[in-house]
Design an enzyme around this catalytic site. Sequence first.
Site, mmCIF file in Angstrom:
data_model
loop_
_atom_site.group_PDB
_atom_site.id
_atom_site.type_symbol
_atom_site.label_atom_id
_atom_site.label_comp_id
_atom_site.label_asym_id
_atom_site.label_seq_id
_atom_site.Cartn_x
_atom_site.Cartn_y
_atom_site.Cartn_z
ATOM 1 N N HIS A 47 -1.418 -1.767 -4.144
ATOM 2 C CA HIS A 47 -2.703 -1.165 -3.516
ATOM 3 C C HIS A 47 -2.590 0.477 -3.281
ATOM 4 O O HIS A 47 -1.551 0.978 -2.715
ATOM 5 C CB HIS A 47 -2.549 -1.676 -2.252
ATOM 6 C CG HIS A 47 -3.985 -1.507 -1.461
ATOM 7 N ND1 HIS A 47 -5.053 -2.425 -1.732
ATOM 8 C CD2 HIS A 47 -4.213 -0.643 -0.525
ATOM 9 C CE1 HIS A 47 -6.031 -1.916 -1.023
ATOM 10 N NE2 HIS A 47 -5.473 -0.703 -0.268
ATOM 11 N N ASP B 170 -4.779 3.747 -2.053
ATOM 12 C CA ASP B 170 -5.804 4.189 -1.092
ATOM 13 C C ASP B 170 -6.363 5.412 -1.370
ATOM 14 O O ASP B 170 -5.709 6.542 -1.181
ATOM 15 C CB ASP B 170 -5.506 4.166 0.352
ATOM 16 C CG ASP B 170 -5.161 2.630 0.745
ATOM 17 O OD1 ASP B 170 -6.114 1.920 0.809
ATOM 18 O OD2 ASP B 170 -4.080 2.196 1.551
ATOM 19 N N SER C 186 0.629 -1.162 -0.038
ATOM 20 C CA SER C 186 0.058 -0.100 0.127
ATOM 21 C C SER C 186 0.730 1.298 -0.015
ATOM 22 O O SER C 186 1.677 1.638 0.879
ATOM 23 C CB SER C 186 -0.931 -0.033 1.182
ATOM 24 O OG SER C 186 -1.495 1.282 1.424
HETATM 25 C C1 DX5 Z 1 -6.463 1.890 5.668
HETATM 26 C C2 DX5 Z 1 -5.996 1.358 4.162
HETATM 27 C C3 DX5 Z 1 -4.745 0.433 4.199
HETATM 28 C C4 DX5 Z 1 -3.630 0.970 4.597
HETATM 29 C C5 DX5 Z 1 -2.932 -0.455 5.439
HETATM 30 O O1 DX5 Z 1 -7.466 2.550 5.605
HETATM 31 O O2 DX5 Z 1 -6.985 0.847 3.396
HETATM 32 O O3 DX5 Z 1 -4.618 -0.014 2.794
HETATM 33 O O4 DX5 Z 1 -2.669 1.541 3.881
HETATM 34 O O5 DX5 Z 1 -1.587 0.047 6.101
HETATM 35 P P1 DX5 Z 1 -1.064 -0.761 7.134
HETATM 36 O O6 DX5 Z 1 -0.535 -2.161 6.357
HETATM 37 O O7 DX5 Z 1 0.174 0.101 7.574
HETATM 38 O O8 DX5 Z 1 -2.019 -1.256 8.250
HETATM 39 ZN ZN ZN Z 2 -6.637 -0.171 1.336
#
Ligand code: DX5
Ligand code: ZN
Length: 232
Positions: free
Chosen positions: A39, A41, A16
């Site tokens: 990914h 966001d 992400s």
């Molecule tokens: C949270 C996002 C995730 C986030 C995950 O709302 O949807 O994709 O980036 O980050 P980590 O892996 O650090 O929990």
């Molecule tokens: Zn996400």
Amino acid sequence: MRAVPGAGSAPLIAPSILAADFARLADETAAVHGADWLHVDVMDNHFVPNLTLGLPVVESLLKVTDIPMDCHLMIDDPGRWAPPYAEAGAYNVTFHAEATDNPVGVARDIRAAGAKAGLAIKPGTPVEPYLEILRNFDTALIMSVEPGFGGQKFIREVLPKVGTLRRLVDSGELTVIVEIDGGINDDTIEEAAEAGVDCFVAGSAVYSAEDPAAAVVALRRRAADASTHLTL
Ligand code: DX5
Ligand code: ZN
């Protein structure tokens, strides 16, 4: 990449970029070469209390990477905003069940625009009401943190939802990729894999590593080793 997940598939790792340096997104994308999905966001400060990036940044990123892009839309009104991400060339476009009364219609529009369609649910949202309509989707994203921020603690209480989906996929009733998002790292990926996840989003665990591409390989190996439905 496999078209349909199933027993013996390789785990998919989706770094992400929420955890990346936004001033250097092209470099940060290159740093996870070998990742299965990238990914991204998208947050609108309405559906979630945070604001990140939108279509113009996604369009620019698509020009600098060959990694299939997994857009996770944490936004209101996905019927209006989701299809353009598919038109732009995203591989998979996921929106939230909580954000629309017409998830099947949104999925149809995303697919018509050329992308896979994903349905996401928050940690407190049950999966049962959506099992029937998931026939219209390619991806089911189980959130294992409250959407909005990276770096949160993994909520393992969501894993029974993963198990429900895994059984339906293994019995052939659904053909979705089962994706998990939030708090995935070296300590948590194994239990997620055991529960039946196909695709693992990891933000801080990948980008806090000295070598993000190596972190992707290590996470993929751990997931495969921990699971009966995944192999390398
Ligand atoms: C949270 C996002 C995730 C986030 C995950 O709302 O949807 O994709 O980036 O980050 P980590 O892996 O650090 O929990
Ligand atoms: Zn996400």
